[in-house]
Enzyme design. Structure first.
Site, mmCIF file in Angstrom:
data_model
loop_
_atom_site.group_PDB
_atom_site.id
_atom_site.type_symbol
_atom_site.label_atom_id
_atom_site.label_comp_id
_atom_site.label_asym_id
_atom_site.label_seq_id
_atom_site.Cartn_x
_atom_site.Cartn_y
_atom_site.Cartn_z
ATOM 1 N N VAL A 113 0.844 -1.188 0.000
ATOM 2 C CA VAL A 113 0.000 0.000 0.000
ATOM 3 C C VAL A 113 0.883 1.243 0.000
ATOM 4 O O VAL A 113 2.100 1.168 0.211
ATOM 5 C CB VAL A 113 -0.972 0.003 1.204
ATOM 6 C CG1 VAL A 113 -2.018 -1.088 1.036
ATOM 7 C CG2 VAL A 113 -0.230 -0.171 2.519
ATOM 8 N N THR A 114 0.267 2.406 -0.199
ATOM 9 C CA THR A 114 1.001 3.614 -0.576
ATOM 10 C C THR A 114 1.956 4.138 0.487
ATOM 11 O O THR A 114 3.153 4.320 0.232
ATOM 12 C CB THR A 114 0.006 4.717 -0.969
ATOM 13 O OG1 THR A 114 -0.732 4.281 -2.106
ATOM 14 C CG2 THR A 114 0.727 6.018 -1.295
ATOM 15 N N PHE A 115 1.462 4.423 1.682
ATOM 16 C CA PHE A 115 2.309 5.102 2.664
ATOM 17 C C PHE A 115 3.487 4.242 3.132
ATOM 18 O O PHE A 115 4.621 4.734 3.183
ATOM 19 C CB PHE A 115 1.458 5.587 3.834
ATOM 20 C CG PHE A 115 0.939 6.986 3.644
ATOM 21 C CD1 PHE A 115 1.234 7.988 4.546
ATOM 22 C CD2 PHE A 115 0.162 7.300 2.543
ATOM 23 C CE1 PHE A 115 0.756 9.285 4.361
ATOM 24 C CE2 PHE A 115 -0.323 8.585 2.346
ATOM 25 C CZ PHE A 115 -0.023 9.588 3.257
#
Length: 698
Positions: free
Chosen positions: A235-237
């Protein structure tokens, strides 16, 4: 010379001076009283001796005074051979007794009496007596005096340590380094400079869709692997901060887009600045902090985490996140930063340095991938727009004669998989949510029971349900979490995890009621998801680099690597020393060949299910063998088709013009042949998935 000797012989005894008689009459032991000669002095020396006696009395009077450390002052007098005789006559018995012990020490050391050393200069004798009495004074120090000394010494040591620590902190905020090598573009001198661009959600196989002429040309001119693997969870973070620090999420602490910290009693939530932009969430040392510590000016454009003021380090340029910013504005921003006067330019400003490291974040592909799906018409347009943006940036570098001066590194954080209502799992069907205190992550779920004694029971219940539902995996963080995930050594990681297979999603009824959605024909959003096994082909990211730090043959190919390696690569490209991290890859990169080598693997396009009926062709949804076993007589049908592929005696239906049975795998040929049996397959799959959904909902 004989004349001088005769003249000397003719001298009477009275012609010798006091000094000469004293030096020559060394055998007269009776002439010494307590180490002093008994000879008489000449009358002309009386004035000198009187002044000496006065000085002696003054020194004696100091004996009653206490010194700096509490010891009585030590009497120091001049006792040379010239005046020692008269000195002994005029000295009182009291003074004589007080000095006798010191003179006895001098006799032992060869200073007094008839020793030859007695003729030394008087200052040497004084220095010797000073050292002697000082040593005696130290030896006689009282406990209180020793304590005072220790306090003074300790105070000095503490002061020194404080000064040392202060100097270290001041120097630690910025580390000086040797001046970098400057290169001219014809108008200005440039230090080593790197632009790092992250295309959020850009899946590796997006390069093979014929939509990215700029990126494909960039690959042909630079060095890249077929793909770069994200870190788990994909996922992004967590992945953007892993790329910035070179640390696994378990090491830097941002273990998801949302999670609970049991020590802080706080929740991190990535879209809420009040719950995500505090420095205590962000461990490790990101690229922009490493660069600024070493006096490399940095500009960060919307990179996740950059606004948190990590390590209290001030960054030269920080652009706050703006999801609606048009792509052309990003190009203008990056080129404008390169147009800032350099350190050698006459118009340079101390508070506006030209950055040597620029990190830019582009969220468009990820946003539209979630909204429309990674195989939608809309995402095709977005990919083309992002590619055009990169074309504008590279053209701007070329017009400034910076193509061979500025490094450009283009990456993504993860891929994307298509979702569908037929691939949803209701969380309430797996666990009793009333027993769960915190739920972390998504589409994978980390569970924190209200009572830790219930953990093992909940775990066993989930394992039993996973046997009937092969589309989920269940792990205890401290027991069986796969080592390849590097997802266990942090208290922010929940103790129990449910990880869906790629393309599947776990939802709560508050978000989406699966049964009602199926009945109503609702479309599940988001249409695209990520966060799965980071090694799955649909989660693959990209890495492409070009510039003076990458002096490789154009179109160079290297082995795939994980994104923990990016931090070291970027640090090396701008000449700074990396902080400790999990990566091991360093410049220069080592290619294994070219992308167009015959032995290079083909450009893989993983199957991404768009419709429920299409997962017949998807290895990630249902295995080929299980599909055969579930249909009566299907095995014989596929067996006969396979026979047609492997023999040349019969050919019931010609393959597509672009491929032949002998040049492609059975699975690829079977996919192409699906056009001829589409109606039969759709009928079978409709019945199969309908029955499977009823079973899962039971």
């Amino acid at each position: 010379m004989s004349t001088d000797i005769d003249a000397t012989k003719n001298r009477g005894s009275d012609t010798y001076s006091v000094d000469e008689r004293t030096l020559c009459d060394a055998s007269d032991d009776e002439g010494y009283k307590n180490g002093r000669p008994s000879s008489e002095v000449s009358e002309g020396d009386h004035d000198i001796l009187e002044s000496e006696d006065e000085r002696e009395r003054l020194l004696i009077s100091q004996e009653s005074k206490t010194g700096f450390f509490g010891k009585k002052g030590v009497k120091i007098g001049r006792r040379n051979a010239k005046n020692s005789s008269t000195d002994g006559i005029r000295r009182s018995k009291k003074v004589h007794n007080e000095e006798s012990s010191a003179l006895m020490y001098e006799m032992e050391e060869g200073i007094g009496g008839s020793s030859p050393s007695f003729s030394r200069h008087s200052s040497e004798s004084d220095e010797q007596r000073l050292r002697t009495t000082t040593t005696q004074r130290k030896a006689c120090a009282s406990p209180a005096q020793v304590f005072r000394r220790l306090c003074i010494y300790l105070s000095i040591a503490v002061l020194f340590v404080v000064l040392l620590v202060s100097a270290y902190r001041l120097s630690g905020s910025k580390k000086t380094r040797p001046p970098p090598v400057m290169v001219s573009n014809g108008t200005s001198l440039f230090a080593p400079t790197t632009i790092l661009i992250s295309l959020d959600g850009f899946r590796a196989d997006f390069l093979y869709r014929g939509l990215t002429p700029t990126l494909n040309k960039f690959v042909a001119n630079g060095i890249s692997p077929k793909y770069m693997m994200p870190s788990f969870p994909s996922v992004t973070f967590p992945n953007h901060y892993t790329m910035a620090t070179g640390l696994y999420p378990e090491a830097h602490g941002v273990v998801g887009n949302s999670f609970w910290d049991p020590s802080l009693k706080k929740e991190f939530y990535y879209t809420d600045p009040d719950r995500s932009l505090q420095p205590f969430w962000w461990g490790g040392e990101p690229l922009w902090v490493t660069a600024e510590r070493q006096e490399v000016p940095t500009a960060v454009h919307m990179w996740p985490g950059s606004e948190a003021h990590i390590a209290n380090m001030d960054i030269s340029y920080i652009d706050k996140y703006n999801g609606s910013e048009v792509l052309s504005r990003k190009v203008d921003r990056m080129l404008g930063l390169l147009d800032v006067p350099g350190p050698m330019d006459p118009s340079v400003k101390a508070d506006e340095p030209r950055p040597q490291f620029i990190a830019a974040y582009v969220p468009n592909v990820d946003a539209d991938g979630h909204k429309y799906g990674p195989n939608s018409t809309e995402i095709r347009a977005t990919i083309q727009e992002v590619d055009a943006m990169l074309g504008s940036l590279l053209s701007g570098l070329e017009s400034r004669n910076l193509t061979n001066i500025v490094n450009v590194v283009i990456v993504s954080d993860h891929g994307m998989a298509t979702t569908d209502v037929t691939r949803l799992i209701q969380l309430e069907d797996l666990v009793n949510v009333e027993e769960i205190e915190h739920i972390d992550g998504w589409p994978l779920y980390g569970l924190r029971p209200k009572k830790m004694e219930d953990l093992e029971r909940i775990h066993q219940d989930l394992l039993a349900k996973a046997k009937d539902n092969p589309n989920i995996e269940v792990y205890l963080k401290d027991k069986d979490m796969p080592e390849k995930y590097h997802f266990s050594n942090n208290e922010r990681i929940a103790p129990l995890w449910i990880v869906p297979k790629t393309g599947w999603a776990i939802v709560t009824k508050d978000d989406f009621d699966v049964e009602k959605g199926k009945e109503n024909g609702d479309v599940y959003h988001p249409r695209g998801l990520h966060g799965y096994n980071h090694e799955h082909p649909l989660m693959r990211a990209i890495f492409v680099a070009r510039g003076p730090a990458f002096p490789h043959t154009p179109n160079s190919r290297m082995e795939p690597f994980q994104n923990i390696e990016l931090y070291n690569i970027v640090c090396d490209s701008i000449g700074i020393t990396p902080a400790p991290n999990n990566g091991t890859l360093r410049l220069p990169l080592k290619p294994v060949g070219l992308h167009d080598d015959p032995e290079a693997s083909h450009n893989e396009t993983p199957v991404d299910p768009v419709e429920a009926s299409s997962y017949f062709t998807t290895a990630t949804m249902t295995s080929f063998s299980s599909l055969i076993a579930s249909a009566s007589g299907l095995e014989d049908t596929f067996s006969s088709i396979h026979q047609e592929v492997t023999t040349t005696s019969s050919s019931p239906a010609p393959p597509p013009p672009s491929a032949t049975p002998s040049s492609e795998s059975f699975w690829e040929w079977l996919t192409h042949k699906a056009d001829h049996i589409e109606e039969w397959v759709e009928d079978f799959l409709h019945n199969h998935t309908h029955n499977g959904a009823e079973k899962d909902g039971a």
